[in-house]
Design a protein around this motif. Structure first.
Motif, PDB file in Angstrom:
ATOM      1  N   ALA A 183       5.240  16.867   6.147  1.00  0.00           N
ATOM      2  CA  ALA A 183       5.662  16.062   5.009  1.00  0.00           C
ATOM      3  C   ALA A 183       6.272  14.746   5.468  1.00  0.00           C
ATOM      4  O   ALA A 183       5.993  13.686   4.886  1.00  0.00           O
ATOM      5  N   LEU A 184       7.083  14.790   6.514  1.00  0.00           N
ATOM      6  CA  LEU A 184       7.673  13.562   7.039  1.00  0.00           C
ATOM      7  C   LEU A 184       6.610  12.619   7.603  1.00  0.00           C
ATOM      8  O   LEU A 184       6.641  11.418   7.339  1.00  0.00           O
ATOM      9  N   VAL A 185       5.685  13.156   8.367  1.00  0.00           N
ATOM     10  CA  VAL A 185       4.642  12.327   8.955  1.00  0.00           C
ATOM     11  C   VAL A 185       3.755  11.728   7.877  1.00  0.00           C
ATOM     12  O   VAL A 185       3.413  10.535   7.928  1.00  0.00           O
ATOM     13  N   SER A 186       3.393  12.509   6.878  1.00  0.00           N
ATOM     14  CA  SER A 186       2.547  11.970   5.813  1.00  0.00           C
ATOM     15  C   SER A 186       3.287  10.908   5.010  1.00  0.00           C
ATOM     16  O   SER A 186       2.684   9.921   4.578  1.00  0.00           O
ATOM     17  N   GLY A 187       4.589  11.076   4.818  1.00  0.00           N
ATOM     18  CA  GLY A 187       5.377  10.053   4.142  1.00  0.00           C
ATOM     19  C   GLY A 187       5.439   8.771   4.943  1.00  0.00           C
ATOM     20  O   GLY A 187       5.322   7.663   4.392  1.00  0.00           O
ATOM     21  N   VAL A 188       5.608   8.888   6.242  1.00  0.00           N
ATOM     22  CA  VAL A 188       5.650   7.705   7.106  1.00  0.00           C
ATOM     23  C   VAL A 188       4.303   6.988   7.096  1.00  0.00           C
ATOM     24  O   VAL A 188       4.245   5.754   7.020  1.00  0.00           O
TER      25      VAL A 188
ATOM     26  N   VAL B  42       1.160   2.329   5.502  1.00  0.00           N
ATOM     27  CA  VAL B  42      -0.053   1.762   4.909  1.00  0.00           C
ATOM     28  C   VAL B  42       0.301   0.922   3.687  1.00  0.00           C
ATOM     29  O   VAL B  42      -0.289  -0.131   3.448  1.00  0.00           O
ATOM     30  N   HIS B  43       1.282   1.374   2.934  1.00  0.00           N
ATOM     31  CA  HIS B  43       1.698   0.639   1.740  1.00  0.00           C
ATOM     32  C   HIS B  43       2.343  -0.700   2.106  1.00  0.00           C
ATOM     33  O   HIS B  43       2.139  -1.693   1.414  1.00  0.00           O
ATOM     34  N   ARG B  44       3.119  -0.740   3.161  1.00  0.00           N
ATOM     35  CA  ARG B  44       3.820  -1.958   3.553  1.00  0.00           C
ATOM     36  C   ARG B  44       2.897  -2.970   4.226  1.00  0.00           C
ATOM     37  O   ARG B  44       3.216  -4.148   4.273  1.00  0.00           O
ATOM     38  N   SER B  45       1.805  -2.534   4.788  1.00  0.00           N
ATOM     39  CA  SER B  45       0.894  -3.445   5.480  1.00  0.00           C
ATOM     40  C   SER B  45      -0.180  -3.918   4.515  1.00  0.00           C
ATOM     41  O   SER B  45      -1.016  -3.136   4.070  1.00  0.00           O
ATOM     42  N   PRO B  46      -0.185  -5.222   4.198  1.00  0.00           N
ATOM     43  CA  PRO B  46      -1.186  -5.718   3.243  1.00  0.00           C
ATOM     44  C   PRO B  46      -2.605  -5.728   3.803  1.00  0.00           C
ATOM     45  O   PRO B  46      -3.568  -5.824   3.043  1.00  0.00           O
ATOM     46  N   ALA B  47      -2.751  -5.598   5.110  1.00  0.00           N
ATOM     47  CA  ALA B  47      -4.083  -5.603   5.708  1.00  0.00           C
ATOM     48  C   ALA B  47      -4.816  -4.280   5.481  1.00  0.00           C
ATOM     49  O   ALA B  47      -6.035  -4.228   5.543  1.00  0.00           O
ATOM     50  N   LEU B  48      -4.054  -3.230   5.204  1.00  0.00           N
ATOM     51  CA  LEU B  48      -4.666  -1.919   4.999  1.00  0.00           C
ATOM     52  C   LEU B  48      -4.791  -1.637   3.507  1.00  0.00           C
ATOM     53  O   LEU B  48      -3.896  -1.924   2.729  1.00  0.00           O
ATOM     54  N   ASN B  49      -5.885  -1.044   3.117  1.00  0.00           N
ATOM     55  CA  ASN B  49      -6.125  -0.755   1.698  1.00  0.00           C
ATOM     56  C   ASN B  49      -5.930   0.724   1.403  1.00  0.00           C
ATOM     57  O   ASN B  49      -6.098   1.580   2.254  1.00  0.00           O
ATOM     58  N   GLY B  50      -5.575   1.001   0.172  1.00  0.00           N
ATOM     59  CA  GLY B  50      -5.514   2.383  -0.308  1.00  0.00           C
ATOM     60  C   GLY B  50      -4.379   3.205   0.235  1.00  0.00           C
ATOM     61  O   GLY B  50      -4.635   4.233   0.869  1.00  0.00           O
TER      62      GLY B  50
END
Length: 62
Positions: free
Chosen positions: A17-22, A27-35
């Motif tokens: 759960a911790l790893v999936s949250g991280v 991914v959410h904080r990096s605008p270069a990554l989608n989804g």
């Protein structure tokens, strides 16, 4: 299932759960990554599959 095995499964779930949250947060904080939602869901699904294999192997049903 022994107490030690149950504790190991609980700790594994917490770590997953911790790893999936991280991963979802990164991914959410990096605008270069989608989804970011898809990356989080994929991570959780992968860990769930690994956990299912570990539990099945531990109970002798694999």
């Amino acid at each position: 299932m022994s107490t030690l095995a149950l504790l190991l499964v609980v700790l594994l779930v917490v770590v997953m759960a911790l790893v999936s949250g991280v991963v979802a947060y990164a991914v959410h904080r990096s605008p270069a990554l989608n989804g970011p939602v898809m990356a989080g869901v994929t991570t959780v699904a992968t860990f769930a599959a690994i956990l299912a294999v570990v539990v099945a192997a531990g109970s002798g049903n694999a």
